[in-house]
Structure formats: C-alpha cells, structure tokens
Design an enzyme around this catalytic site. Structure first.
Site, mmCIF file in Angstrom:
data_model
loop_
_atom_site.group_PDB
_atom_site.id
_atom_site.type_symbol
_atom_site.label_atom_id
_atom_site.label_comp_id
_atom_site.label_asym_id
_atom_site.label_seq_id
_atom_site.Cartn_x
_atom_site.Cartn_y
_atom_site.Cartn_z
ATOM 1 N N GLY A 19 0.833 -1.203 0.000
ATOM 2 C CA GLY A 19 0.000 0.000 0.000
ATOM 3 C C GLY A 19 0.857 1.238 0.000
ATOM 4 O O GLY A 19 2.089 1.158 -0.006
ATOM 5 N N GLY A 21 0.608 5.450 1.618
ATOM 6 C CA GLY A 21 -0.195 6.370 2.429
ATOM 7 C C GLY A 21 0.514 7.680 2.628
ATOM 8 O O GLY A 21 1.353 8.076 1.818
ATOM 9 N N GLY A 22 0.172 8.337 3.711
ATOM 10 C CA GLY A 22 0.701 9.657 4.016
ATOM 11 C C GLY A 22 2.219 9.731 4.015
ATOM 12 O O GLY A 22 2.796 10.721 3.567
ATOM 13 N N LYS A 25 5.495 4.550 0.960
ATOM 14 C CA LYS A 25 5.016 3.213 0.625
ATOM 15 C C LYS A 25 5.112 2.250 1.799
ATOM 16 O O LYS A 25 5.940 2.413 2.682
ATOM 17 C CB LYS A 25 5.798 2.687 -0.572
ATOM 18 N N VAL A 26 4.251 1.243 1.752
ATOM 19 C CA VAL A 26 4.232 0.230 2.804
ATOM 20 C C VAL A 26 4.564 -1.119 2.172
ATOM 21 O O VAL A 26 3.999 -1.491 1.141
ATOM 22 C CB VAL A 26 2.853 0.157 3.495
ATOM 23 N N LYS A 40 6.834 0.667 6.831
ATOM 24 C CA LYS A 40 6.456 1.962 6.254
ATOM 25 C C LYS A 40 7.725 2.716 5.933
ATOM 26 O O LYS A 40 8.502 3.056 6.829
ATOM 27 C CB LYS A 40 5.681 2.792 7.287
ATOM 28 N N ASP A 136 -7.467 10.773 13.296
ATOM 29 C CA ASP A 136 -7.837 10.303 11.956
ATOM 30 C C ASP A 136 -8.444 8.904 12.016
ATOM 31 O O ASP A 136 -8.039 8.006 11.281
ATOM 32 C CB ASP A 136 -6.623 10.354 11.032
HETATM 33 P P1 ADP Z 1 -2.498 6.189 5.316
HETATM 34 O O1 ADP Z 1 -1.329 7.072 5.617
HETATM 35 O O2 ADP Z 1 -3.209 6.519 4.059
HETATM 36 O O3 ADP Z 1 -3.423 5.985 6.484
HETATM 37 P P2 ADP Z 1 -0.773 3.954 5.711
HETATM 38 O O4 ADP Z 1 0.531 4.526 5.287
HETATM 39 O O5 ADP Z 1 -1.027 3.822 7.173
HETATM 40 O O6 ADP Z 1 -1.932 4.747 5.019
HETATM 41 O O7 ADP Z 1 -0.970 2.522 5.065
HETATM 42 C C1 ADP Z 1 -1.251 2.337 3.707
HETATM 43 C C2 ADP Z 1 -1.792 0.934 3.463
HETATM 44 O O8 ADP Z 1 -0.815 -0.042 3.811
HETATM 45 C C3 ADP Z 1 -2.992 0.608 4.305
HETATM 46 O O9 ADP Z 1 -4.189 0.986 3.695
HETATM 47 C C4 ADP Z 1 -2.892 -0.897 4.448
HETATM 48 O O10 ADP Z 1 -3.497 -1.535 3.342
HETATM 49 C C5 ADP Z 1 -1.422 -1.143 4.428
HETATM 50 N N1 ADP Z 1 -0.885 -1.312 5.794
HETATM 51 C C6 ADP Z 1 -0.467 -0.331 6.638
HETATM 52 N N2 ADP Z 1 -0.023 -0.822 7.803
HETATM 53 C C7 ADP Z 1 -0.162 -2.171 7.729
HETATM 54 C C8 ADP Z 1 0.104 -3.263 8.648
HETATM 55 N N3 ADP Z 1 0.614 -3.062 9.860
HETATM 56 N N4 ADP Z 1 -0.166 -4.511 8.217
HETATM 57 C C9 ADP Z 1 -0.691 -4.728 6.995
HETATM 58 N N5 ADP Z 1 -0.970 -3.751 6.098
HETATM 59 C C10 ADP Z 1 -0.711 -2.478 6.446
#
Ligand code: ADP
Length: 289
Positions: A19, A21-22, A25-26, A40, A136
């Site tokens: 994924g 997010g903010g 990449k994750v 992250k 959030d």
């Molecule tokens: P945002 O900043 O948009 O809230 P994140 O950076 O927290 O998003 O995470 C992006 C995506 O990565 C999440 O929507 C999720 O699908 C995946 N993800 C984040 N943390 C985890 C985790 N601990 N285990 C599994 N998937 C995760």
C-alpha cells in the site's frame, strides 16, 4: 538494520508493496526470527516529514495495547526513515466492508470490531501517558489481524496533549465525512473529536458504505430516518448492509444506533467518552450473545 529490511522486502520490490499512504510506501517483509512485518518507508524526507516521523516513533514506543497496531522497530539509517509494524494479515476494515478482501463480517463480528477499536481508542485517551488524540479514525485506519481482531493504526496525525491542557489549538487535520464539525469550526481539538469519528465508523459498520456516499453524509441520513420513523429500528434497517440485513437476532441493533448517534452529537460535551462507549458496546455484545 537498513540492510536487513532491504533484504526482507526484496529491495523494496513492487511485489512486496502492500500500500501507500501519508508517509510513503508500505511493504511486507519477514525479519530475522521469522516475524512478518509491515514496513512503512518514508518518501525522501523533508524536515516536516522527519519531525512527523520522530513524533510517531516517540508515541508508539510508549503505547502497548491489544487493539493498537504494535511498532516492532524502526530504522534511521542511510537517509532512510522506516517504521516496522506487526503485520495485519487481513488488511483494512474498509477492504472487508467493501468486499474487496473477500472477508465476510457478520453482525457479531462487526460488534467485536467496534468494541476492539473502542478499547484501543479508550486506551489512547485515558491510559496512555500523556493522553493521545488519534485525529484520523476511519475504516482504512482499522486493521484486522489473523483472528480478525481490530487494531487501530496510523498515529501520524496524533498530537500529544499534556495533562493540564484541556484542548490544543491546531490546524485542522482529518478526513472528510469523519471529521468532527465542532472541531472544524472551532479548531479546538479534544478527545471528543475522535468520539465523533468513531460514531461515524459505527454507522459505517452498519451500512458498509463510506461516510459520504453519492454526496450524502451518513450521519445526516440516519438522523433524518430517526426523526421521521417511530419504528422499532428507527427505519435505519433500510440503510443497512444487505449482507447482514437478514440476521435473525439483532437485539442490540437499536442500542448500537443510539450509541453511534450519541457519538456524533453536534456538541462534544454531549458525546460519551470512549470508555463509556466501551462499556455500552460490552453490554450490547453480551445481550447479542
Ligand atoms: P495512510 O497514511 O493513508 O493511512 P498507511 O501509510 O497507514 O496509510 O498505510 C497504507 C496501506 O498499507 C494501508 O491501507 C494498508 O493496506 C497497508 N498497511 C499499513 N499498515 C499495515 C500493517 N501493519 N499490516 C498490513 N498492512 C498495512
């Protein structure tokens, strides 16, 4: 170490990306000892990002609870900023509700998810020292583990509040549809702003739809139904996710809706605290057996 994290994700390969997010990449990785983790990785860091990252680490290293996504470690090497979390194999609550992850959540499961998330939040508000306002709360920040236990994720927007301060004035941050209107108007942040977002999340568990669907706000839709209807279920069943609609028992349904609507009261002072919400959800769960 950086090298270990790099190796564990196949040099941050596309295939291991789960994924973004903010922060950036994750990735999914497996660290020494065999533990599967979510890494992250911050986008090339600005000063601002660096500060946010450090805040998150400081917060998370102090916070431990069954219903909060645990921080396994972090890495600050070679110009990289990475947070390593326990891996949540069943993804986000939003993905389950939208049918994307192929996980069916029956009503009882949804009650448990509400209760688990509420416990995590109540911990942040009342037991973490100093108290933490999440800022959030939304279905993409509720993650599900192997057992479908709900854990609250993403403390990137959290701000520490000191014991003495009633509230903190800040620039408004949050997500449309979940955002407390009182906070939006006054810019005064309190724990009751999280309670508002949590109320929206509860309605989302009922309808399975995002809080703003086709330009309509779920909070307003439910309020309108309740004003018009004197039926046992407030006529809210019409808005219900079809896949749970036909459940025979739903004795706690009315209480659940009442609780959600208390959480989204206009004025923060009219909303329950998160520990009140925990108690109410426990009662509903017992009654629904
Ligand atoms: P945002 O900043 O948009 O809230 P994140 O950076 O927290 O998003 O995470 C992006 C995506 O990565 C999440 O929507 C999720 O699908 C995946 N993800 C984040 N943390 C985890 C985790 N601990 N285990 C599994 N998937 C995760």
């Amino acid at each position: 170490s950086y090298d270990e994290l790099k190796k564990s994700t196949g040099s941050f390969s596309q295939a291991n990306q789960i994924g973004s997010g903010g922060y950036g990449k994750v990735y999914r990785g497996t660290i020494t000892g065999g533990q599967v983790v979510a890494i992250k990785r911050a986008q090339k860091t600005s000063m601002q990002g660096g500060l946010e990252f450090k805040t998150e680490i400081e917060l998370l290293s102090r916070v431990h609870h069954k219903n909060l996504v645990g921080l396994v470690g972090f890495c600050f090497e070679q110009g990289e900023q990475m947070l390593v979390y326990e891996f949540m194999s069943n993804g986000t609550l939003r993905d389950s509700l939208s049918g994307k992850s192929g996980i069916y959540l029956d009503w009882k499961r949804r009650l448990r998810i509400a209760l688990g998330s509420a416990r995590g939040l109540a911990y942040l508000h009342e037991l973490a020292n100093p108290p933490i306002i999440h800022r959030d709360i939304k279905s993409t920040n509720i993650l599900l583990d192997d057992n479908l236990t709900a854990k609250v994720a993403d403390f990137g927007l959290s701000k520490l509040i000191s014991d003495t301060e009633e509230h903190v004035s800040t620039q408004v941050k949050g997500t449309m549809g979940y955002l407390d209107p009182e906070y939006y108007m006054t810019q005064q942040l309190t724990d009751k702003s999280d309670v508002y977002s949590f109320g929206v999340l509860m309605l989302e568990l009922v309808t399975a739809k995002p809080p703003i669907t086709k330009g309509k706000y779920i909070v307003r839709e439910v309020r309108m139904k309740m004003d018009k209807s004197n039926e046992e279920d407030y006529g809210v069943r019409e808005l219900m996710d079809p896949s749970i609609k036909n459940m025979a028992y739903l004795t706690g349904f009315k209480m659940f809706i009442q609780l959600a609507m208390q959480c989204v009261e206009d004025s923060g002072s009219d909303r329950p605290s998160m520990s009140d919400v925990v108690k109410a959800l426990e009662t509903i769960l017992i009654n629904d057996g």
